[in-house]
Motif scaffolding. Structure first.
Motif, PDB file in Angstrom:
ATOM      1  N   ASP A  10       0.904  -1.329   0.213  1.00 23.29           N
ATOM      2  CA  ASP A  10      -0.108   0.087   0.172  1.00 23.29           C
ATOM      3  C   ASP A  10       0.750   1.080   0.022  1.00 23.29           C
ATOM      4  O   ASP A  10       0.291   2.280   0.184  1.00 23.29           O
ATOM      5  CB  ASP A  10      -0.881   0.236   1.288  1.00 23.29           C
ATOM      6  CG  ASP A  10      -0.129  -0.135   2.485  1.00 23.29           C
ATOM      7  OD1 ASP A  10       1.201  -0.064   2.482  1.00 23.29           O
ATOM      8  OD2 ASP A  10      -0.918  -0.207   3.656  1.00 23.29           O
ATOM      9  N   LEU A  95      -0.026   3.717  -4.951  1.00 17.30           N
ATOM     10  CA  LEU A  95      -0.141   2.398  -4.063  1.00 17.30           C
ATOM     11  C   LEU A  95      -1.075   2.658  -2.802  1.00 17.30           C
ATOM     12  O   LEU A  95      -1.786   1.811  -2.437  1.00 17.30           O
ATOM     13  CB  LEU A  95       1.326   1.793  -3.696  1.00 17.30           C
ATOM     14  CG  LEU A  95       2.030   1.256  -4.842  1.00 17.30           C
ATOM     15  CD1 LEU A  95       3.445   0.478  -4.060  1.00 17.30           C
ATOM     16  CD2 LEU A  95       1.013   0.010  -5.415  1.00 17.30           C
ATOM     17  N   THR A  96      -1.027   3.822  -2.285  1.00 13.82           N
ATOM     18  CA  THR A  96      -1.790   4.496  -1.416  1.00 13.82           C
ATOM     19  C   THR A  96      -3.325   4.526  -1.872  1.00 13.82           C
ATOM     20  O   THR A  96      -4.318   3.851  -1.219  1.00 13.82           O
ATOM     21  CB  THR A  96      -1.230   5.723  -0.634  1.00 13.82           C
ATOM     22  OG1 THR A  96      -0.116   5.316  -0.322  1.00 13.82           O
ATOM     23  CG2 THR A  96      -2.174   6.143   0.427  1.00 13.82           C
ATOM     24  N   PRO A  99      -3.910   0.123  -3.819  1.00 11.83           N
ATOM     25  CA  PRO A  99      -2.866  -0.872  -3.176  1.00 11.83           C
ATOM     26  C   PRO A  99      -2.724  -2.024  -4.331  1.00 11.83           C
ATOM     27  O   PRO A  99      -3.749  -2.270  -4.980  1.00 11.83           O
ATOM     28  CB  PRO A  99      -3.463  -1.296  -1.728  1.00 11.83           C
ATOM     29  CG  PRO A  99      -4.236  -0.308  -1.330  1.00 11.83           C
ATOM     30  CD  PRO A  99      -4.928   0.364  -2.657  1.00 11.83           C
TER      31      PRO A  99
END
Length: 324
Positions: A10, A95-96, A99
């Protein structure tokens, strides 16, 4: 976070990556820097190759949209470290927001299922029931393909696109015909196919990369804090002549994505349970959300129900993955 061969990236790991480049004695071109940046990020993500859309987003940010000029440019160590930081931040942000789930399919999950007769019998029965939509008690052999698709990576079966040998395994066991099978016969055909898939994966594991959307109540809380946006959603449905008694239910179903709610799906038991819990609470609030209630009373009831949903998602997040 990881579990039984599954890892969710993430972006958190990248926030603490070392941005120094002491190995650089001289300058570096943008092209070389991109290779170094991607290598450092991949190393921090357990060797994961960046999905194309994330890599492209990072390159676009670090090059300010001019990829060609950036690759030709020269950077000293300080400039290179700064650009590396921009690249890493771009990947971490991506990715935050979305994810990535990495699943290593090595046959172990399938072997566990096959080793327990009760587990396999229940799996075969559930698959047969789900596929027998007309309740005929019979299924053509060709439905084995759909059964494997329903099992998916979560149960250790890779998609055909990543595992082309699956087609050969199905044909080898003569599971492509129109001959109809009862539930017991269906299970007898499924078992050796799963065993062979497990054996092949044991010899040569497959890594599956998926995007994952996490529903943890955070987006819903933002909506609740923005009363103007919430009122707009309600007014849109009121204009469609929705009765107030059912408005909250319809709002969650039809505008779930905007609210940050997981899609209602019978295939996801945790989601179904969440909606059932909220439904029971809605039933208790029917009088309060009747057509005779004032707008203020209705909005209070709506915010109370959605607030409860946010609490449930915070304590039990829901993950929805899509293969890249």
């Amino acid at each position: 976070m990881s579990n039984a061969g599954l890892t969710i990236f993430d972006g958190a790991l990248l926030r603490s990556i070392d941005l120094n480049l002491p190995e650089l004695e001289h300058g570096v071109t943008g092209a070389q820097l991109l290779e170094i940046s991607e290598s450092k990020v991949s190393e921090s993500l357990s060797g994961l190759s960046l999905p194309p859309h994330i890599k492209e987003a990072a390159i676009s940010r670090v090059s300010a949209g001019d990829d060609v000029s950036f690759r030709r440019a020269e950077f000293n160590r300080e400039q290179a470290s700064e650009k590396l930081g921009v690249f890493v931040s771009a990947v971490a942000d991506a990715l935050t927001d979305t994810p990535v789930v990495v699943s290593i399919l090595d046959g172990s999950t399938l072997k566990l299922i096959l080793e327990d007769e009760d587990d396999f019998a229940m799996l075969a029965e559930n698959l047969f029931t789900d596929l027998d939509e007309e309740d005929k008690g019979k299924l053509p052999k060709s439905q084995i393909r759909k059964a494997l698709s329903l099992m998916g990576a979560e149960m250790g079966v890779p998609p055909l696109s990543d595992f082309p040998i699956l087609d050969n395994i199905i044909k080898k066991h003569d599971a492509d015909g129109d001959e109809e099978l009862g539930q017991a016969q269906f299970a007898e055909l499924l078992q050796p196919i799963l065993q062979e898939i497990a054996d092949v994966l044991h010899e040569k594991p497959i890594t599956i990369v998926q995007n994952v959307e996490i529903f943890n109540g955070s987006k819903l809380r933002k909506i609740l804090a923005d009363e103007k946006t919430l009122k707009c959603l309600v007014e849109k449905m009121v204009k469609d002549n929705q009765g107030r008694a059912d408005l909250i239910k319809n709002l969650m179903i039809e505008n779930g994505k905007e609210l940050g709610l997981p899609p209602l799906s019978s295939e996801n038991e945790s989601v179904a349970l969440l909606y059932e819990t909220i439904q029971s609470q809605l039933n208790k609030r029917d009088k309060e959300t009747s057509d005779a209630s004032t707008e203020e009373e209705f909005m209070d009831a709506l915010k109370d129900i959605l607030g409860r949903f946010a609490e449930l998602l915070e304590s039990t997040p829901v993950y929805s993955a899509t293969t890249l």
